[in-house]
Design an enzyme around this catalytic site. Sequence first.
Site, PDB file in Angstrom:
ATOM      1  N   HIS A 156       9.616  50.098  42.420  1.00  0.00           N
ATOM      2  CA  HIS A 156      10.376  49.177  43.271  1.00  0.00           C
ATOM      3  C   HIS A 156       9.641  47.851  43.491  1.00  0.00           C
ATOM      4  O   HIS A 156      10.250  46.875  43.942  1.00  0.00           O
ATOM      5  CB  HIS A 156      10.727  49.839  44.615  1.00  0.00           C
ATOM      6  CG  HIS A 156       9.597  49.963  45.584  1.00  0.00           C
ATOM      7  ND1 HIS A 156       8.892  51.136  45.754  1.00  0.00           N
ATOM      8  CD2 HIS A 156       9.046  49.071  46.444  1.00  0.00           C
ATOM      9  CE1 HIS A 156       7.970  50.964  46.691  1.00  0.00           C
ATOM     10  NE2 HIS A 156       8.047  49.722  47.113  1.00  0.00           N
ATOM     11  N   ASP A 170       9.331  56.665  41.275  1.00  0.00           N
ATOM     12  CA  ASP A 170       8.935  55.347  41.784  1.00  0.00           C
ATOM     13  C   ASP A 170       7.604  54.901  41.174  1.00  0.00           C
ATOM     14  O   ASP A 170       6.749  54.339  41.854  1.00  0.00           O
ATOM     15  CB  ASP A 170       8.848  55.353  43.314  1.00  0.00           C
ATOM     16  CG  ASP A 170       8.814  53.942  43.905  1.00  0.00           C
ATOM     17  OD1 ASP A 170       9.260  53.008  43.218  1.00  0.00           O
ATOM     18  OD2 ASP A 170       8.328  53.782  45.042  1.00  0.00           O
ATOM     19  N   SER A 212       2.609  49.096  48.879  1.00  0.00           N
ATOM     20  CA  SER A 212       3.305  49.893  47.862  1.00  0.00           C
ATOM     21  C   SER A 212       2.643  49.759  46.505  1.00  0.00           C
ATOM     22  O   SER A 212       2.396  48.645  46.026  1.00  0.00           O
ATOM     23  CB  SER A 212       4.761  49.460  47.755  1.00  0.00           C
ATOM     24  OG  SER A 212       5.461  49.769  48.918  1.00  0.00           O
TER      25      SER A 212
END
Length: 474
Positions: A113, A143, A216
Amino acid sequence: MRATPKLSIALTALLCCALAPGLALSRELPDFTGLVSENGPAVVNISTKQSASVSQSLRGFSVPDLPEDSPLNDFFRHFFGEEGEIPDDTFQSRSLGSGFFVSQDGYVLTNSHVVEGADEIIVRTSDRREFVASLIGIDKRSDIALLKVDGENLPAAKIGSSKDLQVGEWVLAIGSPFGFESSATAGIVSAKGRSLPSENYVPFIQTDVAINPGNSGGPLFNLSGEVIGVNSQIYSRTGGFMGLSFAIPIDVAMDVVSQLKTKGRVSRGWLGVLIQDVTRELAESFGMDQPKGALVAQVLPDSPAAAADMRPGDVILRYNGTEILASSSLPPLVGETAVGATASLDVLRSGKRVQLKVRIGELPEEEALASSGGAPEQEAANRLGIVVRDLTPEQRKQLGAEKGGVLVESLEAGPADQAGLNVGDVILMLDNQPVSSIADFNRILAGIDPGRSVATLVQRGEGRMFYAIKVPKE
């Protein structure tokens, strides 16, 4: 009163004993300084550029019909012109995230993402070097994304294993929260094997490490300086850290990296069932001592489970020897099974243990659910407090219930309503027996002893789920 020398010695010894546990505890607290200095250079900041049009950003917006003398008319003419049309100009949007080198020749691991849809990906190291990265591949289900930059002798992180990770173990995260590069935060492992609504095939590591937007894709280290996870998600009501952070186990991430390197895509094992947890009431209806296992609510057509004669109402208790305590633990086990391998399943079926052999298939890109005349017969309310009717052929085709089922026409206050059934539900099974008509439904219901909880398979929309309905005592 004046203390004697012997009394002073005794008091001193007692004080030392009292302080000793605290001193020992302080010595056991980890010192992360060496870990950060040694591993920090392997962590990178990732920024992306994405082209987007103004018309895309404002899609769905229309200029309001305002009075001619409204002062807002000049505002809308300035941005949208005389005709009120949204311009198609483009602009550059940017995003920030983290990542880390997994090899000295420039492979970088991050979250999908972070880089999805990017026109340009910039990797910045802690010593301020910048590289334009190429995207090797992404895997949305886990992911994970794999990038490549041109370089040699780059500072690669030491890859560990998440299999031996213990709840309560100290862990450290390094990343770029809110763009603040090389930020280190520490905490402990809160839980393992977490299943999140967004992804059932990843057994997430839950920690209380402070993770915020920008972290992230960054690494999660153990005290040995080994990467044991990839920080991916947070649970938050505000958008910021609230003590619940989730990381992808490094074993899962590196398997994805290996597949992306070799074949550019990721394949996972697939069983072809829709499952749910076994509640206390459902366990009682199945004659189980305690609620455990994965209850099969639906077997998808042309799936490995269908070929192995798996049935709705089966409770999967073991998968390849591993006990299934909760339904969420089954998908990761199936996903990591090699496509084409044969898996052994211990199943509870109608109160008896059955062993099934299933040849595991490949998980599809998107799992699809199992997509004459006369007025249908209708039944009066029964002791469950529901009114059911037969389905017309058109309804069966529309609802995907061509092999059976009766429609819940109305509900009264009673057991079915309390169990959670709704008007419009289709009852496919009652007490582990298939229901194809009102006659079947009445026959099965008549044979159920009062006071029992019975498992009822219900289709609602495209989903199927078991409900435990307690038959009232007469």
